[in-house]
Design a protein around this motif. Structure first.
Motif, PDB file in Angstrom:
ATOM      1  N   LEU A  18      28.468  41.761  48.565  1.00  0.00           N
ATOM      2  CA  LEU A  18      29.863  41.812  48.126  1.00  0.00           C
ATOM      3  C   LEU A  18      30.027  41.556  46.766  1.00  0.00           C
ATOM      4  CD1 LEU A  18      31.988  41.009  51.364  1.00  0.00           C
ATOM      5  CD2 LEU A  18      31.563  43.265  50.129  1.00  0.00           C
ATOM      6  N   ASP A  25      28.564  51.965  40.796  1.00  0.00           N
ATOM      7  CA  ASP A  25      29.826  51.225  40.497  1.00  0.00           C
ATOM      8  C   ASP A  25      29.722  51.240  38.866  1.00  0.00           C
ATOM      9  OD1 ASP A  25      30.643  50.969  42.986  1.00  0.00           O
ATOM     10  OD2 ASP A  25      29.373  49.498  43.546  1.00  0.00           O
ATOM     11  N   ASP A  31      36.859  53.678  38.486  1.00  0.00           N
ATOM     12  CA  ASP A  31      37.361  52.624  39.034  1.00  0.00           C
ATOM     13  C   ASP A  31      37.839  51.533  37.957  1.00  0.00           C
ATOM     14  OD1 ASP A  31      36.373  53.151  41.353  1.00  0.00           O
ATOM     15  OD2 ASP A  31      34.658  52.074  41.487  1.00  0.00           O
ATOM     16  N   PRO A  33      38.371  47.718  37.517  1.00  0.00           N
ATOM     17  CA  PRO A  33      38.110  46.236  38.018  1.00  0.00           C
ATOM     18  C   PRO A  33      38.967  45.134  37.557  1.00  0.00           C
ATOM     19  CG  PRO A  33      36.792  46.819  36.083  1.00  0.00           C
ATOM     20  CD  PRO A  33      37.558  48.032  36.161  1.00  0.00           C
ATOM     21  N   ASN A  35      42.224  44.231  38.461  1.00  0.00           N
ATOM     22  CA  ASN A  35      42.925  43.684  39.153  1.00  0.00           C
ATOM     23  C   ASN A  35      42.547  42.382  39.752  1.00  0.00           C
ATOM     24  OD1 ASN A  35      44.652  43.047  41.308  1.00  0.00           O
ATOM     25  ND2 ASN A  35      45.133  44.896  42.117  1.00  0.00           N
ATOM     26  N   SER A  37      43.382  40.299  41.881  1.00  0.00           N
ATOM     27  CA  SER A  37      43.470  40.167  43.322  1.00  0.00           C
ATOM     28  C   SER A  37      42.145  40.667  43.746  1.00  0.00           C
ATOM     29  CB  SER A  37      44.656  40.653  43.746  1.00  0.00           C
ATOM     30  OG  SER A  37      44.389  42.180  44.001  1.00  0.00           O
ATOM     31  N   ILE A  38      41.333  41.615  43.347  1.00  0.00           N
ATOM     32  CA  ILE A  38      40.240  42.170  43.760  1.00  0.00           C
ATOM     33  C   ILE A  38      38.975  41.970  43.260  1.00  0.00           C
ATOM     34  CG2 ILE A  38      41.516  43.939  45.121  1.00  0.00           C
ATOM     35  CD1 ILE A  38      40.533  46.191  42.963  1.00  0.00           C
ATOM     36  N   SER A  39      38.937  41.487  41.849  1.00  0.00           N
ATOM     37  CA  SER A  39      37.952  41.474  40.960  1.00  0.00           C
ATOM     38  C   SER A  39      37.297  40.336  40.744  1.00  0.00           C
ATOM     39  CB  SER A  39      38.201  42.195  39.699  1.00  0.00           C
ATOM     40  OG  SER A  39      37.005  42.427  39.077  1.00  0.00           O
ATOM     41  N   THR A  40      36.098  40.144  40.280  1.00  0.00           N
ATOM     42  CA  THR A  40      35.436  38.944  39.823  1.00  0.00           C
ATOM     43  C   THR A  40      34.548  39.294  38.402  1.00  0.00           C
ATOM     44  OG1 THR A  40      33.538  39.381  41.212  1.00  0.00           O
ATOM     45  CG2 THR A  40      35.326  38.263  42.160  1.00  0.00           C
ATOM     46  N   THR A  44      33.379  42.789  36.933  1.00  0.00           N
ATOM     47  CA  THR A  44      33.927  43.367  36.054  1.00  0.00           C
ATOM     48  C   THR A  44      32.876  43.605  34.595  1.00  0.00           C
ATOM     49  OG1 THR A  44      36.159  42.504  36.509  1.00  0.00           O
ATOM     50  CG2 THR A  44      36.030  43.076  34.280  1.00  0.00           C
TER      51      THR A  44
END
Length: 497
Positions: A18, A25, A31, A33, A35, A37-40, A44
């Motif tokens: 994950l 990707d 996509d 990346p 946000n 709340s969902i990205s790292t 990114t």
């Protein structure tokens, strides 16, 4: 390619965790990346890196080749007329500005500012990478546009109409940040996360990032050569010397696993050929050599000609055309002229160039010649030519390069060149044909070299020195965008000119 690569990632499609993303990707332009709340950073970063590779390998390289008179358009096509008419408007090449801010800087700023709330994981390595990449792209944005949003940029909803910062102030802040990045690359905390294969430039090799930071910094410092700041330049180079990393020693490339599939091709190659079928894009049909560049290569017995261009389909000779919309209908069609050559367009899987080793060596040679850097300018100059021959896969490259620069011809032989800086910039122009060629246009603006580059007959007679702020930016940030007229593209020189 036979040239050495600092890093070429392999089989990233196998990544499954994950915290990882696959090649699909990396190359998925749909996509978002950003946000939080969902990205790292690990998600990114490769998206930002691919975005930088995409704009530099397509729009910026293509534009540079037209603006330094390398490429032309055949008589049976009407494309690219804005280039040879110098129709510089608020929509001309606007995606350089727009993509840099809407995607590249936004993604990199997210990576740069990310913190682990628990403190368990340190992201200094990611910060080094994002800082270095931002400096790379910001330098070009400043070189091309002058004052731009910087200190208030990339704040998302906090400030959607950022102020414009002074171009020279931005340059010097970037130089300071590159100094810090190079130092940090060697002094990571014990709990620093290794970007590994999520870094599609160097695979997490932080020493390579430090060398790249130094190389970008030196390029920025040499760009200041006309500003009367020699002591500042020398002091900053002393800081490079202190970190002991030196400069890049191989080509800087990107390859997250490019393939012959839709939206997965190497950027420059995909600009010219369609995926899967191998059918040429229209661009490959209407992009040909100029008479100027073919004559230059022929007249100097330069074997790179066969790498940079193809023989014309009709007749089999190497032939170019002037940049003009009124070429004769006979003898100047796409089949009569030389198209982009085999060393530049190899396959969908080819590496995307970010900075050639030859470019860095030429920059070092100029720095030595100007007295900023210690070393042997001639040796650096000749090594740069050799690296260009290697990259372009000239047969017996080193021997051929040595034969080439042994000619008693100004701007080829070091000894025969009375103006050493002119020789360096002229050879840099040749080495960058088809790769990173926006650099050649900027260097032509800075130095005036090569000294005899033609101006298209339909252009009005004056070469542009900058781009205009995009209409989209003027519309949404009108209170802050500096006022301009169309003529400013020809008269409003960069601050370092």
């Amino acid at each position: 390619m036979k040239a050495k690569n600092i890093f070429k990632s392999t089989f990233i499609l196998l990544a499954t965790a994950l915290v990882s993303v696959s090649c699909d990707d990396y190359l998925d332009v749909n996509d978002n990346p950003n946000n939080p709340s969902i990205s790292t950073p690990s998600i990114t970063l490769p998206v930002a890196q691919q975005g930088l590779a995409q704009i530099n390998g397509t729009t910026m390289t293509y534009a540079g080749n037209y603006l330094v008179y390398n490429w032309a358009t055949p008589s049976n096509w009407s494309a690219n007329q804005d280039y040879f008419r110098y129709n510089i408007t608020t929509t001309f090449l606007s995606n350089i500005f727009e993509d840099s801010y809407a995607s590249i800087f936004k993604n990199l700023t997210y990576v740069e500012n990310y913190e682990d709330a628990s403190g368990a994981v340190d992201y200094t390595a990611y910060k080094v990478i994002s800082t270095t990449m931002k400096a790379y792209q910001y330098q070009y944005v400043v070189d091309l546009y002058g004052d731009v949003p910087y200190s208030e940029a990339n704040l998302r909803a906090e400030n959607q109409t950022p102020a414009y910062d002074d171009a020279e102030t931005i340059y010097k802040d970037l130089i300071d940040k590159l100094t810090q990045a190079a130092t940090q690359s060697q002094n990571l905390p014990d709990n620093a996360e290794d970007p590994g294969s999520q870094d599609i430039f160097f695979g997490g090799d932080m020493q390579s990032w430090g060398k790249f930071a130094n190389s970008i910094k030196l390029r920025m410092l040499v760009r200041l050569s006309n500003t009367g700041q020699d002591q500042y330049i020398k002091d900053q180079i002393a800081l490079i010397n202190q970190n002991g990393l030196g400069y890049i020693d191989s080509n800087v490339t990107v390859n997250p696993g490019y393939s012959d599939a839709l939206e997965k091709q190497s950027p420059f190659y995909g600009y010219f050929f369609q995926p899967s079928t191998g059918v040429q894009q229209d661009r490959n049909d209407y992009t040909v050599a100029t008479d100027y560049v073919i004559n230059y290569l022929n007249n100097t017995s330069d074997p790179r000609l066969e790498s940079l261009f193809k023989p014309a389909q009709n007749g089999g000779a190497y032939k170019g055309a002037p940049q003009s919309s009124s070429l004769p209908g006979t003898g100047f069609t796409n089949n009569d002229l030389s198209k982009v050559g085999p060393a530049l367009l190899q396959s969908s899987e080819q590496d995307q160039i970010i900075m050639l080793l030859s470019e860095s060596l030429f920059t070092q040679a100029e720095a030595v010649q100007r007295g900023y850097l210690s070393g042997d300018a001639q040796a650096l100059y000749e090594e740069a030519i050799e690296e260009s021959f290697v990259y372009l896969e000239v047969e017996d490259a080193i021997t051929e390069a040595q034969t080439y620069y042994s000619q008693a011809t100004p701007n080829i032989s070091w000894a025969a060149s009375t103006n050493k800086v002119e020789a360096i910039i002229t050879q840099k122009w040749l080495a960058l044909i088809g790769t990173s060629t926006i650099e050649s246009w900027i260097e032509l603006t800075r130095t005036g070299y090569p000294s005899n580059v033609p101006v298209p007959a339909e252009s009005g007679g004056t070469r542009p020195v900058r781009l205009l702020y995009p209409a989209s930016e003027v519309s949404r940030n009108s209170a802050n965008v500096p006022k301009q007229t169309k003529q400013d593209a020809f008269t409003q020189n960069p601050f370092w000119k």
